[in-house]
Design an enzyme around this catalytic site. Structure first.
Site, short mmCIF file in Angstrom:
data_model
loop_
_atom_site.label_atom_id
_atom_site.label_comp_id
_atom_site.label_asym_id
_atom_site.label_seq_id
_atom_site.Cartn_x
_atom_site.Cartn_y
_atom_site.Cartn_z
N GLY A 93 0.83 -1.21 0.00
CA GLY A 93 0.00 0.00 0.00
C GLY A 93 0.86 1.26 0.00
N HIS B 120 -8.01 -21.29 47.01
CA HIS B 120 -6.86 -22.02 47.53
C HIS B 120 -6.89 -23.45 47.02
CE1 HIS B 120 -3.77 -23.35 50.29
NE2 HIS B 120 -4.53 -24.38 50.58
P1 FAD Z 1 2.77 -5.69 12.71
O1 FAD Z 1 2.32 -6.88 13.44
O2 FAD Z 1 4.24 -5.51 12.48
O3 FAD Z 1 2.01 -5.73 11.31
C1 FAD Z 1 2.28 -4.82 10.30
C2 FAD Z 1 1.85 -5.41 8.97
O4 FAD Z 1 1.91 -4.39 7.98
C3 FAD Z 1 2.77 -6.53 8.47
O5 FAD Z 1 2.01 -7.66 8.17
C4 FAD Z 1 3.42 -5.95 7.21
O6 FAD Z 1 3.64 -6.93 6.20
C5 FAD Z 1 2.36 -4.95 6.77
N1 FAD Z 1 2.88 -3.85 5.94
C6 FAD Z 1 3.93 -3.03 6.20
N2 FAD Z 1 4.04 -2.10 5.24
C7 FAD Z 1 3.04 -2.34 4.36
C8 FAD Z 1 2.62 -1.70 3.15
N3 FAD Z 1 3.22 -0.61 2.66
N4 FAD Z 1 1.57 -2.23 2.49
C9 FAD Z 1 0.92 -3.33 2.97
N5 FAD Z 1 1.26 -3.95 4.10
C10 FAD Z 1 2.30 -3.45 4.79
N6 FAD Z 1 4.18 -8.59 21.46
C11 FAD Z 1 3.42 -9.01 22.48
O7 FAD Z 1 2.54 -8.28 22.93
N7 FAD Z 1 3.58 -10.26 23.02
C12 FAD Z 1 4.53 -11.11 22.58
O8 FAD Z 1 4.66 -12.23 23.08
C13 FAD Z 1 5.37 -10.69 21.51
N8 FAD Z 1 6.32 -11.51 21.03
C14 FAD Z 1 7.09 -11.09 19.99
C15 FAD Z 1 8.09 -11.94 19.53
C16 FAD Z 1 8.91 -11.55 18.49
C17 FAD Z 1 9.99 -12.49 18.01
C18 FAD Z 1 8.70 -10.28 17.87
C19 FAD Z 1 9.55 -9.86 16.71
C20 FAD Z 1 7.71 -9.43 18.33
C21 FAD Z 1 6.90 -9.82 19.40
N9 FAD Z 1 5.91 -8.99 19.91
C22 FAD Z 1 5.15 -9.40 20.96
C23 FAD Z 1 5.65 -7.64 19.34
C24 FAD Z 1 4.42 -7.70 18.41
O9 FAD Z 1 4.66 -8.63 17.39
C25 FAD Z 1 4.15 -6.32 17.84
O10 FAD Z 1 4.01 -5.38 18.88
C26 FAD Z 1 2.86 -6.32 17.01
O11 FAD Z 1 2.94 -7.26 15.97
C27 FAD Z 1 2.60 -4.94 16.43
O12 FAD Z 1 1.43 -4.98 15.67
P2 FAD Z 1 1.18 -3.96 14.47
O13 FAD Z 1 -0.18 -4.29 13.96
O14 FAD Z 1 1.47 -2.59 14.89
O15 FAD Z 1 2.28 -4.33 13.37
#
Ligand code: FAD
Ligand code: NAI
Length: 467
Positions: free
Chosen positions: A114, A446
């Site tokens: 996007g 408990h």
């Molecule tokens: P994201 O989940 O990063 O999703 C963003 C999406 O946007 C992606 O699918 C990407 O492909 C898409 N995207 C980006 N740019 C574009 C574009 N231009 N066009 C179309 N699509 C696009 N958090 C927790 O709370 N608990 C946990 O246990 C935890 N464990 C984790 C373990 C690991 C190894 C990692 C790396 C992270 C972990 N996190 C955890 C953090 C958590 O994954 C993130 O905080 C969360 O995914 C953020 O959500 P979001 O929707 O902001 O972004």
């Protein structure tokens, strides 16, 4: 194609926002460049890491505790390929669940990258180069984050990996060096330590899990050391080079270059934080401003510097947590539907899914001291909890912090088995502005680990019974 709302990115922020907005009657589309929905969390983050944590924890339990529990088995062995296959199956069932929810709620999906052409216009470019334009009243940026690189160190996702590569290594490494004693480093470091790797964690600061309560952090590090993880604190990795089939890692003190030493490794995991992902979105051209840390600037209603364009989740300020992104998604959908959406940033729990687990909500003791807030503290160890003894899970404690004058609970910190579930009674209490006395006078079943929360609260306003 014309919509009320187009959400870019279907991680926990984006997919939850899209579903809630559709439930509230808006015509919604999502744009996702990955093949599957669920973002970092479901594909390469929370979910796969928890699958490997669970497998390795059960292996550890079977190896070390079965005999004491009176269970005789032959020595358990690791089948790494099967562990990875189980993890992939867990991911698959979660991401297809999002497809189902989108269909159920009539959210239209567009696969491709996007790009914001202007307020109300999103271009979607597919993998084959074809493009289409979506017209919409509002746009939500929910593009998340990716790993912060370490300058001068090349990531190949095979030997020098981020969390993404660490979730699918070809084999369990003999020697693993982890750069960064944060959440990723300690969760994934624990996985490999349990499976037999010799794990050394190199951390810039003098404490693990930097923002956590210092008491908890100290106890946690002791516990990890007992499990075999080695630490090089106040140190930084300045180079990684090939040495035969393996790697040589150069480590220096955090301050200065004196006393550089080298460590041998089969794999190096770089886990020094994550940074907002805004590449290719066309933000500059659209006039959407970023802050000095590259995060999309928003007001308290998630509006960016451009009318009609909003942002949520890892790409904006605040903790990079899936549940924070989800709650922002719901709040923003409600705001766009004319309701009063709101997120209480004072009550966002933080959980580290190691063994023992670490969970916290609200202020740490360090923060209260720094802010000059007068407080009372109560602690209770799991060594004095009957259920913990029965489960061989006595490692850890609960700490409750409340306002010295009003007794309102300001923070709760738990290290112990099941801490990530126990923390939620503290969240509910804090959401309602409850006191340590409210918590202590609430009847707790408990024998449960949660009785330690009640006793820690008793230790704040009165005296605990079992200590
Ligand atoms: P994201 O989940 O990063 O999703 C963003 C999406 O946007 C992606 O699918 C990407 O492909 C898409 N995207 C980006 N740019 C574009 C574009 N231009 N066009 C179309 N699509 C696009 N958090 C927790 O709370 N608990 C946990 O246990 C935890 N464990 C984790 C373990 C690991 C190894 C990692 C790396 C992270 C972990 N996190 C955890 C953090 C958590 O994954 C993130 O905080 C969360 O995914 C953020 O959500 P979001 O929707 O902001 O972004
Ligand atoms: P982090 O911010 O938790 O930890 C990074 C650590 O690396 C810090 O302790 C920092 O001092 C250290 N560091 C930075 N530069 C360094 C250097 N050059 N040398 C040595 N150490 C250095 O980041 P992490 O672990 O990468 O995780 C990123 C984010 O992902 C987390 O902050 C969290 O928001 C999210 N996450 C959440 C999980 C959960 O909720 N259970 C699990 C995994 C990730």
């Amino acid at each position: 194609m014309s919509y009320d709302l187009v959400v870019i990115g279907t991680g926990p922020g984006g997919y939850v926002c899209a579903i809630k907005a559709a439930q509230l009657g808006l015509k919604v589309a999502v744009v996702e460049k990955r093949k599957t929905h669920g973002g970092t969390c479901l594909n390469i983050g929370c979910i796969p890491s928890k699958a490997l944590l669970h497998s390795s924890e059960v292996f550890e339990e079977a190896t070390h505790n079965f005999e004491q529990l009176g269970i005789k088995t032959s020595k358990p062995k690791v089948d790494w390929k099967a562990m990875l296959a189980n993890k992939d199956g867990v991911v698959e069932s979660n991401v297809t669940g999002i497809d189902y929810l989108f269909k159920k709620n009539k959210v239209e999906t567009h696969h491709g990258t996007g790009r914001i052409l202007a307020p109300g216009k999103v271009e979607v470019t597919g993998e084959d180069g074809s493009s289409s334009i979506l017209e919409t009243k509002s746009i939500v940026i929910a593009t998340g984050s990716d790993s912060t690189p370490l300058p001068g160190i090349d990531i190949d996702e095979k030997q020098v990996v981020t969390s993404t590569g660490a979730l699918e290594l070809e084999k369990v490494p003999g020697k693993l060096v982890v750069v960064g004693a944060g959440v990723i480093g300690l969760e994934l470091g624990s996985v490999y330590a349990r499976l037999g790797s010799q794990v050394t964690v190199v951390e810039f600061m003098d404490k693990v899990l930097g923002p956590m309560d210092s008491d908890v952090s100290k106890q946690f590090m002791r516990s990890l050391k007992k499990q075999g993880l080695a630490f090089k604190m106040s140190s930084k990795v300045t180079g990684v080079s090939k040495k035969g089939r393996g790697l040589e890692v150069t480590v220096e003190p955090a301050e200065g270059e004196a006393h550089a030493e080298t460590l041998d490794a089969d794999v190096v995991l770089v886990a020094i934080g994550r940074r907002p992902y805004t590449e290719g979105l066309g933000l500059k051209e659209a006039g959407v401003e970023l802050d000095d840390r590259g995060r999309v600037k928003t007001d308290t209603h998630f509006k960016t510097t451009v009318d009609g364009i909003y942002a949520i989740g890892d790409v904006i300020a605040g903790p990079m947590l899936a549940h924070k992104a989800e709650d922002e998604g719901v709040a923003l959908a409600e705001i766009l539907a004319g309701q009063a959406g709101h997120v209480n940033y004072n009550v966002i729990p933080n959980v580290v899914y190691t063994s023992p687990e670490v969970a916290s909500v609200g202020k740490t003791e360090d923060e209260l001291k720094a802010e000059g807030i007068k407080y009372k503290a109560g602690k209770f160890p799991f060594t004095a909890n009957g259920r913990a003894k029965a489960m061989l899970a006595t490692d850890g404690m609960v700490k409750v912090l409340s306002d010295a004058e009003t007794d309102q609970v300001l923070g709760v910190h738990i290290i112990g088995h099941g801490a990530g579930d126990m923390i939620h009674e503290a969240c509910v209490l804090m959401e309602f502005g409850g006191s340590s006395e409210d918590l202590a006078r609430t009847c707790h079943a408990h024998p449960t680990m949660s009785e330690a929360v009640k006793e820690a609260a008793m230790a704040v306003y009165d005296k605990p019974i079992h200590m």
